[in-house]
Structures are given as structure tokens and as C-alpha cells.
Design a protein around this motif. Structure first.
Motif: not given
Length: 549
Positions: A256-258, A263-265, A290-292
């Protein structure tokens, strides 16, 4: 070969850069970042339980007890400057691929023939056919930009057809067709009717010509092998980075990028944050994450048209190199010949080479690729092994059955690769490939050999791509760590604008090459302005001189 890594710490998982993929490209990216600024923190995450990606060195029984062979990528050549430079830095040595003696071919018919030149022994008409085809394809490849191949005026036309379509119009003999088919299976792991013709000539252009890709002579792609195996490259890079910074057996599941972080899980529940992330993996593997927010529509579109090739690599060791005794080089190029195995159209082997190790342990290496890889993978291991040995025996004699050890690797079964040797582009996929394959998307950057502009698909491409991705991020984080040549690298290999980045570099000149057409227009405009200034200056000087009189 295995490398033991320290358990990762859960307490502090904030980094400057997270890299997904512990193959050559990802580890080279980490290596470049740490070399330029050791204070930057880097974490490498890998789903496999080993480093190396599509390189894998294994121990096998041999004439000398045990020895090491590569079940993945193995060859390098002097023309591949990026990998050669890295090998020297890592103090890894090379030795020449054995090519002395008579070669074997099975093209245009099931009958086996021998030859001693670089080109298979074909009829005069077939030789002319092969020569003119190679010349024509090389000429087209030289016209392409390796940064933006779709900028060519005929790109749409070439991308709309397969290599098979081109061959139907330009290849006139069965032997020439089968020689090209065997080469394509080994280079891409696919059939000629699956491959975009534009991608085919782009792939060739990144190597400077077909001969650079398919030959084992001086300066060609199969010129040398690495003493002790190619996986050492990744192992030594991991040592440099610090084993505690390389996390194995824990696949990334979510990103997830802002505006200010990524952030990586992972599958184990590990979480980490970084300023930037590099995805150093085949495009098909990225689809499993899954990339958000999601990647751009053009990126998603081209990955649907970029599958991984099909490849089974086989190593067979022997007590003695009996083929050398018979004055044979161990090299085969084959249409597969006939087979009696139900479900298989042809025999297994497309290409083979002498695989004798640096220490002198005799061996042969064979490739089962493209459609044959799928057909033979459906057979039992025993049936497949017998077919390979029978095929070897038809070229080299019954001694082929008296082996010491036999090992094969079906790369389609390899998790987090799902095929080999490279991802290829099917028809219609190149339009978005050019502007997506290595364009950063926010804080996400891309590496991997598929993103390279020099020997894409090879270890050299992996090194070049890893270094380029690292420079892109250093350009944003620590622009002062870049040298003049680094800016040149970015201009030559990055397609998209990197963005304004930190205030410390806002006054820097442009770093990225847009496209060939835009660059050429920029040059024309600058020249026009320069000429205009000169003419205007000359006019003013003449006016003042005249007025002075």
C-alpha cells in the motif's frame, strides 16, 4: 548451494528502501544503494527459500565425486558489459564454453547431420534463406529504440503480427524455419506463433544482433560460464548487503502506498514501511501481490500479454566426455525428431551443449522448451529421462545411457518464477509495454531482467535493470551520491520523468529521456534557437559597424 540467513527482527521495520526479489536484479539494486550511501537502510524480501531468482546452482554426482552445475541461467560473454563488470567486482572467474569439434543438427528432417561452422549444415537454398532472414531481422532490429521500441513508425504493424506470420512471408525452407523455431524455444520458452514480432526484434536489438544471442563464439552470449556456478553472484551480493537484511521464504502479499511512504505485508504477517520500493521480479509474479492503489491501467494491460516461457533444463553427468573422444562438441540444434511417446509430437531436446565443469567433470546440458516442455512435463519422470537419454544417444552414441547422475528442473513448477527463461510479449502487448515496463508508479519502481535495455532476459539485463532502479531511487533520496555517468545512465535507460522529488535537487537538469521523438524535437528546437541567436547577433554587429561608419 545454500545460504543461511539470520532471523529478521520485528521491532523496527522502517527502511529507506524495500526490495522485493532476491535474484540478481534485486540484490544488485540493494548493492548499488548501499555502495553509494551505506547509511541508507535496505530490506530485501524473497518468497523463495534461497537467493538467486532464475539462477540456481546444485551439487551432483560426478566423475570426481561431486561437482556443481547450473539448473538456471549460466552463460555470460564479453559483450555483456554489466555482468562482466560485476563478476570482476565480486572476484568471480569464468571459463570458456567448450565448442571444439563437430556439431550435430536435426533440421528439416529426422535425419541427423553434422557440421563444423557456426551455421548449421543446410542446403545452399536453405543457407541463403537463413542468411537473408538473419540479415533482414538484424536490419529491422537496428532501427528500433531500446528505450521506446513502439516509437518506430511500423511498430503497430509489427506488434499486430507474430513471428510466425513474419516467417510465413519471409522464410522459404523447412530447415531454416526449424532452426529459428529451436532458437526461439530456447531463448523465450515459447513458439513462434505466440511471440509478438515487434518484441522479437526488440529483444534482438538489446543484444546488438541475433548472432550475439545464439552463438557461443568469442564475444557472444554463450561464450563463458562462471566457475562454481552463477548463483554465487546473488550469494556474494547478499553477503555485501548483510544477511540480516535479506528475508527469505516470506512472500510479499500486500503493498500500500501513500504520498509519503510504502507499507508492505508478507505471508508470515511481517509488516514494514519504506520511502520507496523496488519490485525486482517477473511481471507475472507482480500480479500475485495486492497493490493499493492499483497500478495504472496500461501496466495492467501489458502484463496480461507478458507470460513467462516454458522451460525444463536437464544436466547429465558422465565418467568421461565420450563425445569429445568422438571429436564431437556436444552441441545440438534439433527439431526434436520423431518420438513414439503418446502425447508428444516430437523428441524432447531443442538445444544442447557440453556442460563439463571448470574442474573437468564431464556433463551435457539440454533444454526442453516451448510446447515440448509442456508435452514432456505431462510424462512421468522415468519416461522423460529415457526420452532425453535416447535423444542424446541418437546424436552421440549408446554411451549416453551410461550416466553418473541426472538432474532436471521444470521451471514452470518453480514458485515465484512460474516459468523460464524470460517473460515474452504476445501480439498487441507492446503498445503499453514501452511506457510501463520500468516507469515508476508513485513510490514503486521496477527492476528485473525484463525491464532492461541491454541483453534483456539475460543476467546482464538483470544487473543493468537493478542498477538503473537503484539510481532512480538514489536520485530521489540522495541526489548528491550520483556521479555524472549515473545521470547518463538514467537518461539512456529511464523512459518516464521521475518527478520533482526533494528540494535539494529542484534546480538539477532533466534526468530522464522522454521518447526518441521528443528528444529529437528538443534537439531541433535548441539548434533552431542557437542558430537564431547567432544570426541575430551577426545582424546587430553589422548594424553597429555600419552605423559607426
Amino acid at each position: 548451494m545454500s545460504v543461511e540467513f539470520h532471523a529478521f527482527k520485528m521491532a523496527d521495520n522502517n527502511y529507506d528502501v524495500i526490495i522485493v526479489g532476491a535474484g540478481i536484479s534485486g540484490l544488485k539494486a540493494a548493492h548499488t544503494i548501499k555502495k553509494r550511501d551505506p547509511k541508507l537502510s535496505v530490506k530485501v524480501l524473497e518468497g523463495k527459500d534461497r537467493v538467486g531468482g532464475r539462477t540456481q546452482t546444485v551439487s551432483m554426482l560426478s566423475s570426481n565425486g561431486t561437482d556443481l552445475w547450473d539448473l538456471g541461467g549460466q552463460w555470460v560473454g564479453r559483450s555483456q558489459t554489466h555482468i562482466i563488470k560485476l563478476l570482476k567486482e565480486l572476484e568471480l572467474t569464468t571459463y570458456p564454453q567448450f565448442i571444439e569439434g563437430t556439431k550435430c543438427q536435426q533440421l528439416g528432417e529426422s535425419r541427423i547431420r553434422t557440421y563444423k561452422s557456426n551455421i548449421p549444415k543446410l542446403s545452399l537454398f536453405s543457407l541463403l534463406d537463413l542468411h537473408f532472414n538473419i540479415s533482414k531481422v538484424d536490419k529491422l532490429a537496428r532501427q528500433l529504440s531500446t528505450v521506446d521500441p513502439f516509437s518506430h513508425p511500423q511498430a503497430t504493424e509489427w506488434d499486430s503480427m507474430t513471428l510466425d506470420t513474419f516467417m510465413n512471408k519471409n522464410v522459404y525452407t523447412r530447415a531454416t524455419r526449424e532452426a529459428i523455431e529451436a532458437a526461439v524455444r530456447t531463448m523465450f520458452g515459447c513458439e513462434v506463433n505466440q511471440l509478438s514480432f515487434l518484441y522479437y526484434i526488440f529483444f534482438i536489438s538489446t543484444a546488438g544482433g541475433i548472432e550475439n544471442l545464439i552463438e557461443a563464439t568469442e564475444n557472444r552470449a554463450q561464450e563463458w560460464k562462471i566457475s562454481g556456478g552463477a548463483q554465487q553472484i546473488s550469494e556474494k551480493l547478499a553477503d555485501f548487503i548483510g544477511k540480516e537484511n535479506v528475508q527469505l521464504g516470506d512472500a510479499v502479499t500486500r503493498i500500500q502506498q501513500t504520498d509519503d511512504k510504502v507499507t508492505v505485508e508478507t505471508a508470515s504477517g511481517w509488516r514494514g514501511q519504506a520511502s520507496y520500493i523496488i519490485l525486482a521480479m517477473p511481471p507475472m509474479a507482480i500480479e500475485h501481490i495486492q497493490i493499493t492503489p492499483g497500478l495504472s491501467a496500461d501496466w495492467v494491460d501489458f502484463t496480461k500479454r507478458m507470460p513467462m516461457g516454458n522451460m525444463i533444463k536437464v544436466i547429465v553427468t558422465y565418467k568421461q566426455a565420450f563425445w569429445r573422444i568422438k571429436k564431437l562438441s556436444g552441441e545440438i540444434v534439433s527439431n526434436g525428431g520423431e518420438t513414439q511417446v503418446k502425447g508428444c509430437v516430437r523428441g524432447p531436446i531443442s538445444v544442447s551443449y557440453d556442460a563439463t565443469s571448470h574442474s573437468g567433470s564431464p556433463a551435457l546440458v539440454a533444454f526442453i522448451a516451448g510446447e515440448p516442455a509442456i508435452e514432456w512435463a505431462n510424462q512421468s519422470a522415468e519416461v522423460r529421462q529415457k526420452a532425453v537419454l535416447d535423444h542424446f544417444a541418437s546424436f552421440f552414441g549408446p554411451e549416453a545411457h551410461k550416466f553418473v547422475d541426472y538432474r532436471e528442473k521444470d521451471w514452470n513448477q518453480e514458485s515465484f518464477s512460474w516459468g523460464a527463461p524470460v517473460s515474452y510479449v504476445s501480439p498487441g502487448g507492446m503498445k503499453h509495454f514501452s511506457k510501463s515496463i520500468r516507469c515508476p508508479q508513485g513510490r514503486i519502481h521496477f527492476a528485473g531482467t525484463e525491464t532492461a535495455t541491454s541483453f534483456t532476459g539475460y543476467m546482464n539485463g538483470a544487473v543493468q535493470a537493478g542498477e538503473r532502479a537503484a539510481l532512480e531511487i538514489l536520485f530521489r533520496l540522495q541526489p548528491g551520491s550520483l556521479f555524472t555517468e549515473d545521470h547518463i545512465v538514467l537518461k539512456e535507460t529511464s523512459l518516464c520523468e521521475l518527478g520533482d522529488g526533494d528540494s535539494s535537487r529542484k534546480n538539477s537538469s532533466k534526468r530522464c529521456l522522454k521518447t526518441n521523438s521528443k528528444s529529437h524535437m528538443c534537439v531541433v528546437v535548441k539548434l533552431g534557437v542557437g542558430v537564431g541567436i547567432l544570426i541575430g547577433s551577426a545582424y546587430l554587429v553589422a548594424w553597429f559597424v555600419k552605423r559607426g561608419k
